[in-house]
Design a protein around this motif. Structure first.
Motif, PDB file in Angstrom:
ATOM      1  N   ALA A 212      24.824 -48.144  19.667  1.00 53.97           N
ATOM      2  CA  ALA A 212      24.972 -46.619  19.937  1.00 53.97           C
ATOM      3  C   ALA A 212      24.413 -46.058  18.482  1.00 53.97           C
ATOM      4  O   ALA A 212      24.218 -46.631  17.658  1.00 53.97           O
ATOM      5  CB  ALA A 212      26.199 -46.081  20.251  1.00 53.97           C
ATOM      6  N   HIS A 213      24.162 -44.746  18.489  1.00 55.92           N
ATOM      7  CA  HIS A 213      23.485 -44.158  17.436  1.00 55.92           C
ATOM      8  C   HIS A 213      24.694 -43.065  17.025  1.00 55.92           C
ATOM      9  O   HIS A 213      25.515 -42.508  17.697  1.00 55.92           O
ATOM     10  CB  HIS A 213      22.262 -43.718  17.158  1.00 55.92           C
ATOM     11  CG  HIS A 213      21.850 -42.565  18.117  1.00 55.92           C
ATOM     12  ND1 HIS A 213      22.184 -41.038  17.818  1.00 55.92           N
ATOM     13  CD2 HIS A 213      21.475 -42.605  19.536  1.00 55.92           C
ATOM     14  CE1 HIS A 213      21.700 -40.503  18.882  1.00 55.92           C
ATOM     15  NE2 HIS A 213      21.426 -41.340  19.664  1.00 55.92           N
ATOM     16  N   ILE A 214      24.685 -42.620  15.686  1.00 60.59           N
ATOM     17  CA  ILE A 214      26.034 -41.809  14.980  1.00 60.59           C
ATOM     18  C   ILE A 214      25.172 -40.683  14.314  1.00 60.59           C
ATOM     19  O   ILE A 214      26.227 -39.852  13.787  1.00 60.59           O
ATOM     20  CB  ILE A 214      26.922 -42.661  14.269  1.00 60.59           C
ATOM     21  CG1 ILE A 214      26.427 -43.414  13.286  1.00 60.59           C
ATOM     22  CG2 ILE A 214      27.990 -43.295  15.119  1.00 60.59           C
ATOM     23  CD1 ILE A 214      27.626 -44.259  12.300  1.00 60.59           C
TER      24      ILE A 214
ATOM     25  N   GLN B 213      27.724 -34.984  20.887  1.00 56.42           N
ATOM     26  CA  GLN B 213      28.028 -35.993  21.808  1.00 56.42           C
ATOM     27  C   GLN B 213      26.930 -36.871  21.999  1.00 56.42           C
ATOM     28  O   GLN B 213      27.193 -38.149  22.574  1.00 56.42           O
ATOM     29  CB  GLN B 213      28.455 -35.280  23.200  1.00 56.42           C
ATOM     30  CG  GLN B 213      29.684 -34.528  22.780  1.00 56.42           C
ATOM     31  CD  GLN B 213      30.455 -34.145  24.340  1.00 56.42           C
ATOM     32  OE1 GLN B 213      31.136 -34.999  24.938  1.00 56.42           O
ATOM     33  NE2 GLN B 213      30.362 -32.894  24.830  1.00 56.42           N
ATOM     34  N   ASP B 214      25.766 -36.614  21.968  1.00 58.65           N
ATOM     35  CA  ASP B 214      24.519 -37.415  21.700  1.00 58.65           C
ATOM     36  C   ASP B 214      24.725 -37.852  20.145  1.00 58.65           C
ATOM     37  O   ASP B 214      24.110 -37.207  19.442  1.00 58.65           O
ATOM     38  CB  ASP B 214      23.112 -36.728  22.113  1.00 58.65           C
ATOM     39  CG  ASP B 214      22.057 -37.737  21.550  1.00 58.65           C
ATOM     40  OD1 ASP B 214      22.178 -39.024  21.342  1.00 58.65           O
ATOM     41  OD2 ASP B 214      21.079 -37.308  22.242  1.00 58.65           O
ATOM     42  N   ASP B 215      25.354 -38.998  19.941  1.00 59.03           N
ATOM     43  CA  ASP B 215      25.392 -40.300  20.764  1.00 59.03           C
ATOM     44  C   ASP B 215      26.991 -40.611  20.454  1.00 59.03           C
ATOM     45  O   ASP B 215      27.173 -41.926  20.625  1.00 59.03           O
ATOM     46  CB  ASP B 215      24.334 -41.327  20.494  1.00 59.03           C
ATOM     47  CG  ASP B 215      24.485 -42.479  21.483  1.00 59.03           C
ATOM     48  OD1 ASP B 215      25.086 -42.186  22.784  1.00 59.03           O
ATOM     49  OD2 ASP B 215      24.329 -43.703  21.108  1.00 59.03           O
ATOM     50  N   ARG B 216      27.677 -39.873  19.896  1.00 63.09           N
ATOM     51  CA  ARG B 216      29.122 -40.002  19.398  1.00 63.09           C
ATOM     52  C   ARG B 216      29.933 -40.229  20.604  1.00 63.09           C
ATOM     53  O   ARG B 216      30.703 -41.100  20.704  1.00 63.09           O
ATOM     54  CB  ARG B 216      29.620 -39.052  18.531  1.00 63.09           C
ATOM     55  CG  ARG B 216      29.095 -38.923  17.148  1.00 63.09           C
ATOM     56  CD  ARG B 216      29.588 -38.088  16.361  1.00 63.09           C
ATOM     57  NE  ARG B 216      29.481 -36.563  16.976  1.00 63.09           N
ATOM     58  CZ  ARG B 216      30.238 -35.622  16.680  1.00 63.09           C
ATOM     59  NH1 ARG B 216      31.208 -35.941  15.921  1.00 63.09           N
ATOM     60  NH2 ARG B 216      29.865 -34.429  17.192  1.00 63.09           N
TER      61      ARG B 216
ATOM     62  N   LYS C  26      19.797 -42.675  12.166  1.00 64.13           N
ATOM     63  CA  LYS C  26      18.475 -42.441  12.054  1.00 64.13           C
ATOM     64  C   LYS C  26      17.558 -42.496  13.329  1.00 64.13           C
ATOM     65  O   LYS C  26      16.314 -42.160  13.623  1.00 64.13           O
ATOM     66  CB  LYS C  26      17.619 -43.145  11.221  1.00 64.13           C
ATOM     67  CG  LYS C  26      18.019 -43.115   9.653  1.00 64.13           C
ATOM     68  CD  LYS C  26      17.300 -41.868   8.806  1.00 64.13           C
ATOM     69  CE  LYS C  26      17.488 -42.174   7.379  1.00 64.13           C
ATOM     70  NZ  LYS C  26      18.826 -41.548   6.970  1.00 64.13           N
ATOM     71  N   GLU C  27      18.444 -42.425  14.535  1.00 64.96           N
ATOM     72  CA  GLU C  27      17.581 -42.507  15.771  1.00 64.96           C
ATOM     73  C   GLU C  27      17.136 -41.376  16.070  1.00 64.96           C
ATOM     74  O   GLU C  27      16.098 -41.384  16.732  1.00 64.96           O
ATOM     75  CB  GLU C  27      19.089 -42.989  16.981  1.00 64.96           C
ATOM     76  CG  GLU C  27      18.242 -43.396  18.312  1.00 64.96           C
ATOM     77  CD  GLU C  27      17.897 -42.118  19.257  1.00 64.96           C
ATOM     78  OE1 GLU C  27      17.121 -42.458  20.174  1.00 64.96           O
ATOM     79  OE2 GLU C  27      18.317 -41.163  18.936  1.00 64.96           O
ATOM     80  N   GLU C  28      17.691 -40.308  15.861  1.00 62.02           N
ATOM     81  CA  GLU C  28      17.004 -38.998  16.208  1.00 62.02           C
ATOM     82  C   GLU C  28      15.588 -38.859  15.580  1.00 62.02           C
ATOM     83  O   GLU C  28      15.091 -37.712  16.037  1.00 62.02           O
ATOM     84  CB  GLU C  28      18.165 -37.967  15.852  1.00 62.02           C
ATOM     85  CG  GLU C  28      19.160 -37.906  16.746  1.00 62.02           C
ATOM     86  CD  GLU C  28      19.092 -37.667  18.391  1.00 62.02           C
ATOM     87  OE1 GLU C  28      17.897 -37.421  18.679  1.00 62.02           O
ATOM     88  OE2 GLU C  28      19.985 -37.838  19.154  1.00 62.02           O
ATOM     89  N   ILE C  29      15.406 -39.518  14.628  1.00 63.79           N
ATOM     90  CA  ILE C  29      14.229 -39.266  13.713  1.00 63.79           C
ATOM     91  C   ILE C  29      13.390 -40.486  13.983  1.00 63.79           C
ATOM     92  O   ILE C  29      12.363 -40.734  12.887  1.00 63.79           O
ATOM     93  CB  ILE C  29      14.100 -38.633  12.424  1.00 63.79           C
ATOM     94  CG1 ILE C  29      15.115 -39.726  11.446  1.00 63.79           C
ATOM     95  CG2 ILE C  29      14.752 -37.297  12.324  1.00 63.79           C
ATOM     96  CD1 ILE C  29      15.018 -39.182  10.077  1.00 63.79           C
TER      97      ILE C  29
ATOM     98  N   ALA D  65      23.351 -48.150  24.155  1.00 66.50           N
ATOM     99  CA  ALA D  65      24.499 -47.131  24.490  1.00 66.50           C
ATOM    100  C   ALA D  65      24.036 -45.849  24.172  1.00 66.50           C
ATOM    101  O   ALA D  65      24.327 -45.273  22.858  1.00 66.50           O
ATOM    102  CB  ALA D  65      25.816 -47.658  24.061  1.00 66.50           C
ATOM    103  N   ASP D  66      23.342 -45.120  25.074  1.00 61.74           N
ATOM    104  CA  ASP D  66      23.028 -43.831  24.570  1.00 61.74           C
ATOM    105  C   ASP D  66      22.854 -42.742  25.696  1.00 61.74           C
ATOM    106  O   ASP D  66      22.688 -43.335  26.868  1.00 61.74           O
ATOM    107  CB  ASP D  66      21.194 -44.029  23.855  1.00 61.74           C
ATOM    108  CG  ASP D  66      20.881 -42.670  22.931  1.00 61.74           C
ATOM    109  OD1 ASP D  66      21.745 -41.728  22.926  1.00 61.74           O
ATOM    110  OD2 ASP D  66      19.921 -42.960  22.358  1.00 61.74           O
ATOM    111  N   VAL D  67      23.020 -41.649  25.449  1.00 63.28           N
ATOM    112  CA  VAL D  67      23.347 -40.905  26.698  1.00 63.28           C
ATOM    113  C   VAL D  67      21.915 -40.345  27.342  1.00 63.28           C
ATOM    114  O   VAL D  67      20.796 -40.700  26.703  1.00 63.28           O
ATOM    115  CB  VAL D  67      23.660 -39.121  26.032  1.00 63.28           C
ATOM    116  CG1 VAL D  67      25.076 -39.393  25.031  1.00 63.28           C
ATOM    117  CG2 VAL D  67      22.802 -38.597  24.903  1.00 63.28           C
ATOM    118  N   THR D  68      22.066 -39.723  28.194  1.00 61.41           N
ATOM    119  CA  THR D  68      20.806 -39.478  29.108  1.00 61.41           C
ATOM    120  C   THR D  68      21.072 -37.909  29.622  1.00 61.41           C
ATOM    121  O   THR D  68      22.063 -37.421  29.525  1.00 61.41           O
ATOM    122  CB  THR D  68      20.633 -40.220  30.321  1.00 61.41           C
ATOM    123  OG1 THR D  68      19.083 -39.880  30.874  1.00 61.41           O
ATOM    124  CG2 THR D  68      21.561 -40.214  31.272  1.00 61.41           C
TER     125      THR D  68
HETATM  126 MN    MN Z   1      21.009 -40.490  21.436  1.00 58.39          MN
END
Ligand code: MN
Ligand code: MN
Length: 470
Positions: free
Chosen positions: A108-110, A268-271, A298-301, A345-348
């Motif tokens: 997942a990403h934090i 909450q994305d992606d905690r 760094k997932e968001e970038i 494990a990431d939100v959608t």
């Molecule tokens: Mn995400």
């Protein structure tokens, strides 16, 4: 009334879509609500990747996990972790099977969308002090004005590291970005939503009192703010260049709705997937296959950088496991990864009734229908998607069905209305079987995201059975 033959046939053949709350047992509902209460406390306490890492390290230590660098050998059942540069967590429970058979990995990403400070942020304009920001991740900029913001992060001075957290406690000040009043917004109202607030408009108001002096000097408000910061933290303006300061929504995460079935809160994305995947790992004792939880930054970038999923520090951790168990040799890690199973494990996006034309209702994730399994993300052409093999999708759905996990299979919106990506493709590149699997969210990337407690709990249970599976 007895069911007709046709009704029975329909029930047998049709894919059923079910609201998870329907006919739910009272004690299960209680468990779901209790789990969410702890989750809400967590997201109120850990709002940035650094704060998540700190909190998760504490949780891991309290549950018998040891820093892998402090151990010379490892055996089946051992619990270890590694922290990469304060922002990135890897944790594992060593399995009893031959490690060559592969790992069960959940990633997942934090990091979450937010407003970062520019290197030279502080300025005075018309006797107000402001901070220039550079937004991080995909945000709708108009959503980030006129909300309370809190300041989190670190400042490196010449000789020390200062940790900052202002605006979360009731007796602390907050900050905000002042938008234009509607009375004077006739020009602004004509602009496209995306242009109404520009990146350079995201300037945070931080003070208004001039420094007290008889002398005629310029920028007295800025001077006063720097003086306050200097007294409190010992910093000077130059120290901002070596800082990482993030402004995030100061609102508290809360129960949402008359029935309190939902959680509203920032990040909450992606905690939501990070928390559930780490909590699930704590339940794993003496597994056959080595269970691994990775929490990336760094997932968001785009997952770049030495704390992002593209970083080889993850391989460092896996190599350490091999070194300290069966002994490493060239190419061995590739063999292990090739046989590994991964949940990204990431939100959608959850189906949002306010914007029905965006969705294709047969293939969306519904709030309260369980965890979403997503075979491919990507754009209209599926471009950029790692696209899981049907064999692996089959394995996952059987696993979930066998263990009574509520799950749904979906895409994200109609073809061509947009695109999204996750860390899935990076791990798929290493040869593992990977599929996206996470919690549906409403208002994703906004300062106040919404999830269902039912889906959160099912994610937790889904991740647990995945780690455990032989
Ligand atoms: Mn995400
Ligand atoms: Mn995101």
């Amino acid at each position: 009334m007895e069911k007709s033959e046709t009704q029975i046939l329909k029930e047998k053949l049709f894919r059923t879509k079910k609201n998870g709350w329907e006919n739910i047992e009272e004690n299960k509902k209680k468990k779901i609500f209790e789990f969410s209460k702890e989750y809400i406390d967590f997201i109120n306490e850990a709002k940035t990747e650094r704060e998540c890492t700190k909190k998760f390290t504490e949780i891991l230590e309290n549950n018998g996990f040891k820093n892998i660098d402090n151990l010379n050998t490892l055996k089946a059942g051992d619990k270890v972790y590694y922290i990469n540069r304060y922002k990135n967590v890897y944790a594992a429970v060593i399995g009893s099977d031959d490690l060559v058979k592969g790992f069960n990995i959940i990633g997942a990403h934090i990091d979450s969308p937010r407003l970062d400070l520019k290197p030279n942020p502080l300025y005075e304009s018309n006797e107000l002090a402001l901070l220039k920001t550079h937004y991080y991740g995909g945000i709708k900029k108009y959503q980030w004005v006129n909300i309370p913001l809190s300041m989190h992060g670190i400042i490196m001075t010449k000789d020390k590291k200062i940790e900052i957290n202002i605006g979360e406690k009731d007796d602390e000040p907050v900050f905000t970005i002042a938008d234009l009043l509607p009375h004077l917004a006739s020009e602004q109202n004509k602009k496209k939503l995306n242009d109404a607030i520009s990146g350079e408009d995201l300037n945070i108001l931080v003070g208004s009192i001039p420094y007290e002096t008889e002398e005629e000097i310029s920028e007295k408000v800025k001077l006063n703010i720097l003086n306050i910061l200097n007294k409190k933290y010992g910093i000077v303006e130059r120290d901002f260049v070596s800082s990482e300061i993030e402004f995030v929504p100061a609102m508290k995460a809360r129960n949402l709705g008359f029935d309190e079935s939902l959680v509203a809160g920032y990040g909450q994305d992606d905690r939501v997937c990070a928390y559930t995947s780490l909590k699930a790992l704590l339940n794993i004792e003496n597994p056959k296959r080595t269970a691994i939880c990775l929490l990336a930054d760094k997932e968001e970038i785009g997952s770049m950088g030495n704390t992002g999923m593209s970083s080889r520090v993850f391989e460092y951790f896996l190599n350490q496991i091999l070194n300290k168990t069966i002994g490493n040799k060239p190419g061995l890690l590739d063999t292990c990864l090739k046989s590994s199973r991964v949940l990204s494990a990431d939100v959608t996006a959850g189906y949002n009734p306010n914007f029905q034309s965006i969705y294709e209702k047969n293939n969306e994730s519904y709030i309260g229908h369980g965890i979403s399994v997503i075979k491919y993300t990507g754009s209209a052409s599926k471009g950029g998607a790692s696209d899981a093999n049907a064999e692996f999708v089959g394995y996952i759905r059987n696993l979930f069905e066998k263990n009574n996990i509520a799950y749904q299979n979906s895409e994200m919106g109609k073809i061509g209305v947009g695109a999204g990506g996750t860390i899935a493709y990076i791990l798929a590149d290493r040869g593992s079987d990977v599929i996206d699997c996470g919690v549906p969210v409403l208002s994703m990337h906004s300062p106040y995201e919404i999830t269902s407690k039912f889906d959160i709990y099912n994610a937790y249970k889904a991740y647990e059975v995945f780690y455990k599976d032989e």
